[in-house]
Design a protein around this motif. Structure first.
Motif, PDB file in Angstrom:
ATOM      1  N   ILE A   1       8.751 -11.420  -4.929  1.00  0.00           N
ATOM      2  CA  ILE A   1       9.263 -11.385  -3.567  1.00  0.00           C
ATOM      3  C   ILE A   1       8.401 -12.219  -2.638  1.00  0.00           C
ATOM      4  O   ILE A   1       8.908 -12.969  -1.808  1.00  0.00           O
ATOM      5  CB  ILE A   1       9.333  -9.929  -3.055  1.00  0.00           C
ATOM      6  N   ALA A   2       7.090 -12.104  -2.789  1.00  0.00           N
ATOM      7  CA  ALA A   2       6.182 -12.853  -1.915  1.00  0.00           C
ATOM      8  C   ALA A   2       4.943 -13.242  -2.700  1.00  0.00           C
ATOM      9  O   ALA A   2       4.176 -12.376  -3.134  1.00  0.00           O
ATOM     10  CB  ALA A   2       5.801 -12.023  -0.693  1.00  0.00           C
ATOM     11  N   ALA A   3       4.769 -14.558  -2.897  1.00  0.00           N
ATOM     12  CA  ALA A   3       3.595 -15.089  -3.590  1.00  0.00           C
ATOM     13  C   ALA A   3       3.090 -16.303  -2.822  1.00  0.00           C
ATOM     14  O   ALA A   3       2.780 -17.344  -3.393  1.00  0.00           O
ATOM     15  CB  ALA A   3       3.932 -15.441  -5.033  1.00  0.00           C
ATOM     16  N   PHE A   4       3.030 -16.173  -1.510  1.00  0.00           N
ATOM     17  CA  PHE A   4       2.625 -17.283  -0.655  1.00  0.00           C
ATOM     18  C   PHE A   4       1.110 -17.467  -0.686  1.00  0.00           C
ATOM     19  O   PHE A   4       0.373 -16.625  -1.234  1.00  0.00           O
ATOM     20  CB  PHE A   4       3.090 -17.023   0.782  1.00  0.00           C
ATOM     21  N   ARG A   5       0.665 -18.550  -0.096  1.00  0.00           N
ATOM     22  CA  ARG A   5      -0.767 -18.796   0.020  1.00  0.00           C
ATOM     23  C   ARG A   5      -1.421 -17.628   0.742  1.00  0.00           C
ATOM     24  O   ARG A   5      -0.892 -17.085   1.705  1.00  0.00           O
ATOM     25  CB  ARG A   5      -0.995 -20.087   0.820  1.00  0.00           C
ATOM     26  N   GLY A   6      -2.593 -17.223   0.260  1.00  0.00           N
ATOM     27  CA  GLY A   6      -3.267 -16.081   0.850  1.00  0.00           C
ATOM     28  C   GLY A   6      -2.787 -14.780   0.238  1.00  0.00           C
ATOM     29  O   GLY A   6      -2.299 -14.733  -0.894  1.00  0.00           O
ATOM     30  N   SER A   7      -2.881 -13.710   1.001  1.00  0.00           N
ATOM     31  CA  SER A   7      -2.521 -12.384   0.513  1.00  0.00           C
ATOM     32  C   SER A   7      -1.083 -12.030   0.876  1.00  0.00           C
ATOM     33  O   SER A   7      -0.573 -12.427   1.931  1.00  0.00           O
ATOM     34  CB  SER A   7      -3.477 -11.343   1.119  1.00  0.00           C
ATOM     35  N   ASN A   8      -0.433 -11.287  -0.009  1.00  0.00           N
ATOM     36  CA  ASN A   8       0.934 -10.814   0.188  1.00  0.00           C
ATOM     37  C   ASN A   8       0.928  -9.306  -0.074  1.00  0.00           C
ATOM     38  O   ASN A   8       0.547  -8.873  -1.162  1.00  0.00           O
ATOM     39  CB  ASN A   8       1.889 -11.493  -0.787  1.00  0.00           C
ATOM     40  N   SER A   9       1.344  -8.518   0.888  1.00  0.00           N
ATOM     41  CA  SER A   9       1.156  -7.080   0.728  1.00  0.00           C
ATOM     42  C   SER A   9       2.153  -6.282   1.555  1.00  0.00           C
ATOM     43  O   SER A   9       2.992  -6.831   2.277  1.00  0.00           O
ATOM     44  CB  SER A   9      -0.280  -6.685   1.127  1.00  0.00           C
ATOM     45  N   ALA A  10       2.058  -4.943   1.416  1.00  0.00           N
ATOM     46  CA  ALA A  10       2.745  -3.949   2.246  1.00  0.00           C
ATOM     47  C   ALA A  10       4.252  -4.158   2.351  1.00  0.00           C
ATOM     48  O   ALA A  10       4.802  -4.291   3.439  1.00  0.00           O
ATOM     49  CB  ALA A  10       2.112  -3.913   3.640  1.00  0.00           C
ATOM     50  N   PRO A  11       4.993  -4.163   1.232  1.00  0.00           N
ATOM     51  CA  PRO A  11       6.450  -4.331   1.316  1.00  0.00           C
ATOM     52  C   PRO A  11       7.142  -3.082   1.867  1.00  0.00           C
ATOM     53  O   PRO A  11       6.714  -1.956   1.614  1.00  0.00           O
ATOM     54  CB  PRO A  11       6.856  -4.571  -0.141  1.00  0.00           C
ATOM     55  N   ALA A  12       8.227  -3.295   2.604  1.00  0.00           N
ATOM     56  CA  ALA A  12       9.069  -2.200   3.105  1.00  0.00           C
ATOM     57  C   ALA A  12      10.492  -2.723   3.215  1.00  0.00           C
ATOM     58  O   ALA A  12      10.733  -3.773   3.818  1.00  0.00           O
ATOM     59  CB  ALA A  12       8.575  -1.710   4.469  1.00  0.00           C
ATOM     60  N   TRP A  13      11.447  -2.014   2.646  1.00  0.00           N
ATOM     61  CA  TRP A  13      12.833  -2.456   2.626  1.00  0.00           C
ATOM     62  C   TRP A  13      13.526  -2.206   3.956  1.00  0.00           C
ATOM     63  O   TRP A  13      13.309  -1.175   4.603  1.00  0.00           O
ATOM     64  CB  TRP A  13      13.610  -1.721   1.538  1.00  0.00           C
ATOM     65  N   ALA A  14      14.402  -3.124   4.342  1.00  0.00           N
ATOM     66  CA  ALA A  14      15.302  -2.890   5.464  1.00  0.00           C
ATOM     67  C   ALA A  14      16.352  -1.865   5.037  1.00  0.00           C
ATOM     68  O   ALA A  14      16.653  -1.730   3.841  1.00  0.00           O
ATOM     69  CB  ALA A  14      15.974  -4.189   5.898  1.00  0.00           C
ATOM     70  N   PRO A  15      16.932  -1.123   5.981  1.00  0.00           N
ATOM     71  CA  PRO A  15      17.913  -0.090   5.620  1.00  0.00           C
ATOM     72  C   PRO A  15      19.103  -0.609   4.815  1.00  0.00           C
ATOM     73  O   PRO A  15      19.684   0.140   4.030  1.00  0.00           O
ATOM     74  CB  PRO A  15      18.344   0.462   6.981  1.00  0.00           C
ATOM     75  N   ASP A  16      19.492  -1.876   5.009  1.00  0.00           N
ATOM     76  CA  ASP A  16      20.630  -2.404   4.251  1.00  0.00           C
ATOM     77  C   ASP A  16      20.232  -2.983   2.899  1.00  0.00           C
ATOM     78  O   ASP A  16      21.087  -3.430   2.125  1.00  0.00           O
ATOM     79  CB  ASP A  16      21.383  -3.455   5.070  1.00  0.00           C
ATOM     80  N   GLY A  17      18.938  -2.983   2.578  1.00  0.00           N
ATOM     81  CA  GLY A  17      18.470  -3.463   1.287  1.00  0.00           C
ATOM     82  C   GLY A  17      18.519  -4.961   1.102  1.00  0.00           C
ATOM     83  O   GLY A  17      18.225  -5.463   0.016  1.00  0.00           O
ATOM     84  N   GLN A  18      18.851  -5.720   2.154  1.00  0.00           N
ATOM     85  CA  GLN A  18      19.008  -7.172   2.016  1.00  0.00           C
ATOM     86  C   GLN A  18      17.760  -7.955   2.424  1.00  0.00           C
ATOM     87  O   GLN A  18      17.721  -9.171   2.265  1.00  0.00           O
ATOM     88  CB  GLN A  18      20.205  -7.632   2.855  1.00  0.00           C
ATOM     89  N   SER A  19      16.760  -7.289   2.944  1.00  0.00           N
ATOM     90  CA  SER A  19      15.516  -7.958   3.331  1.00  0.00           C
ATOM     91  C   SER A  19      14.372  -6.964   3.252  1.00  0.00           C
ATOM     92  O   SER A  19      14.590  -5.753   3.106  1.00  0.00           O
ATOM     93  CB  SER A  19      15.630  -8.549   4.739  1.00  0.00           C
ATOM     94  N   LEU A  20      13.159  -7.488   3.341  1.00  0.00           N
ATOM     95  CA  LEU A  20      11.954  -6.663   3.323  1.00  0.00           C
ATOM     96  C   LEU A  20      10.991  -7.151   4.384  1.00  0.00           C
ATOM     97  O   LEU A  20      10.922  -8.361   4.664  1.00  0.00           O
ATOM     98  CB  LEU A  20      11.242  -6.710   1.967  1.00  0.00           C
ATOM     99  N   ALA A  21      10.253  -6.231   4.951  1.00  0.00           N
ATOM    100  CA  ALA A  21       9.094  -6.584   5.756  1.00  0.00           C
ATOM    101  C   ALA A  21       7.892  -6.660   4.823  1.00  0.00           C
ATOM    102  O   ALA A  21       7.721  -5.811   3.948  1.00  0.00           O
ATOM    103  CB  ALA A  21       8.861  -5.546   6.841  1.00  0.00           C
TER     104      ALA A  21
END
Length: 422
Positions: free
Chosen positions: A229-249
């Motif tokens: 889902i997230a492997a960008f430069r630097g650190s990638n952490s703390a996922p949280a799903w949006a209520p519709d399941g189509q995106s994540l914070a």
């Protein structure tokens, strides 16, 4: 986020199913408890799991019911002697049976009576696979809870948590009481921040192994299929799903300091939400999907703030001291649970966001972390320390009834409660 540090947080291999082996210890007295007698189900001693004991533990854990001790056996076809049960101070009586069928499955049946009004409150029957017998007991507990309260029960839902044994870390999915745990993935490097998708079919989490840094993954529970889902430069952490399941914070440090972003469900189109020179992390969506609550040290110490998913200004929502982290919102958005450091102790606090009243401590322990609401909002699960071990706990919203899910295998951390449905 680790309760002790304010920072962003595996070889990985799919593992065979493994049992967590928990037992439940319940303490405290709720404000209102209905006495219920749950005799052994007929033929219960012939099956692998004590259904009546599982049902009783479920109902007591939520704080609404108080089990009445009995050595009786009662099935769903036998009319109980209500006067005898009333003499034992039982307002409700649950009877049932369990029978192994020729194909190995189990036929589970239950009926509930109101002993005070001498009334049949209905019953339930279903057939379960051998591996789902405990799930059958949870379904009966759900039936009792919903019949009496009118609210949907949460006992047949699932939880996820991370275990640590030596250098090995495992992400597990289990029944709501911590039993019947199945390994989702295991690693010699840390696995942190599990988050359920809204449909309960996937779990996002952070792994450190593949890239030798924090990377966010999502995994389908049924198949084990994984995707970055997230492997960008630097650190990638703390996922949280949006209520519709189509995106994540997610929290990314791709532009330097850790900030909150929203990405598509496959990691596409990252969009920065917060813009500060401070650490912004641990975002969670409000139930309507329009706002995010997140943790930031922009005021000097970590506090919880709210902002729109469109970005812009942020409003502080935690005021119980100088160190507040790990926000969790109830499904209706009314209550906010979080970890507050008070005098060196990390405790679960609860705020009513609609009342404007001061937040209150739900625990008197000193090393709590990762609060997570049950999908009906009536219980909060969290991790704590007991006798030198990391354990899972639940508490009612008034803090009066607590349950310790005691693992016999490994330290247990970072619990998160799954949604309704399986």
């Amino acid at each position: 986020m680790n309760r002790r540090t304010f920072s962003a947080a595996g070889g990985l291999a799919l593992a065979l199913p493994a049992h967590a082996q928990f037992r439940v210890e319940i303490s405290g007295v709720g404000a209102t408890q209905i006495p219920i007698a749950i005799p052994k189900f007929r033929e219960e001693d012939r099956v692998p799991h004590p259904l009546s004991a599982i049902i009783r533990a479920d109902l007591e854990r939520i704080g609404v019911f108080r089990g009445i001790d009995t050595v009786a056996v009662l099935d769903e076809t036998t009319q109980p002697n209500m006067s005898e049960w009333r003499a034992k101070a039982a307002d409700l009586v649950l009877g049932g049976s369990v029978m192994r069928l020729a194909d190995g499955r189990f036929d589970v049946r239950a009926k509930l009576w109101d002993a005070v009004r001498n009334k049949d409150l209905g019953g339930q029957s279903f057939v379960v696979a051998p591996g789902d017998l405990r799930q059958g007991a949870h379904r009966v507990a759900d039936f009792v809870y919903e019949t009496i309260t009118g609210e949907k029960g949460i006992f047949s839902t699932r939880i996820a948590y991370v275990t640590r044994s030596g250098k090995s870390h495992s992400l597990r999915v289990a029944d709501s009481d911590g039993e019947n745990g199945q390994v989702v993935i295991t690693s010699m490097d840390p696995i942190i921040s599990p988050a359920w998708s809204p449909n309960g079919q996937e779990i996002a989490y952070v792994s450190f192994h593949e890239r030798q840094k924090a990377v966010v993954w999502a995994q389908t529970i049924a198949t084990g299929a994984r995707r970055e889902i997230a492997a960008f430069r630097g650190s990638n952490s703390a996922p949280a799903w949006a209520p519709d399941g189509q995106s994540l914070a997610v929290t990314l440090s791709r532009d330097g300091v850790s900030q909150v972003y929203i990405v598509g469900r496959n990691g596409e189109n990252p969009r920065r939400i917060t813009n500060s020179s401070s650490i912004d992390t641990e975002a969670v969506f409000t139930p309507d999907g329009k706002s995010l609550l997140f943790v930031s040290d922009r005021g000097g110490g970590p506090q919880i703030y709210r902002t729109s998913v469109s970005g812009g200004g942020a409003e502080r929502v935690s005021f119980t001291g100088g160190y507040n982290i790990s926000p969790s919102l109830s499904p209706d958005g009314r209550h906010l649970a979080y970890i507050s450091r008070q005098g060196g102790a990390f405790r679960v606090y609860l705020a009513d966001l609609t009342a404007g009243s001061a937040a209150k401590a739900l625990t008197d322990s000193s090393d709590d972390e990762s609060p997570s609401f049950a999908p009906n909002g009536r219980l909060i699960m969290y991790a704590s320390r007991s006798q030198g071990r990391d354990v899972l706990m639940t508490t009612t919203l008034d803090g009066k009834v607590k349950s310790k899910l005691v693992s016999t295998a490994a330290d247990v951390r970072e619990p998160v409660w799954g949604p309704f449905g399986r």
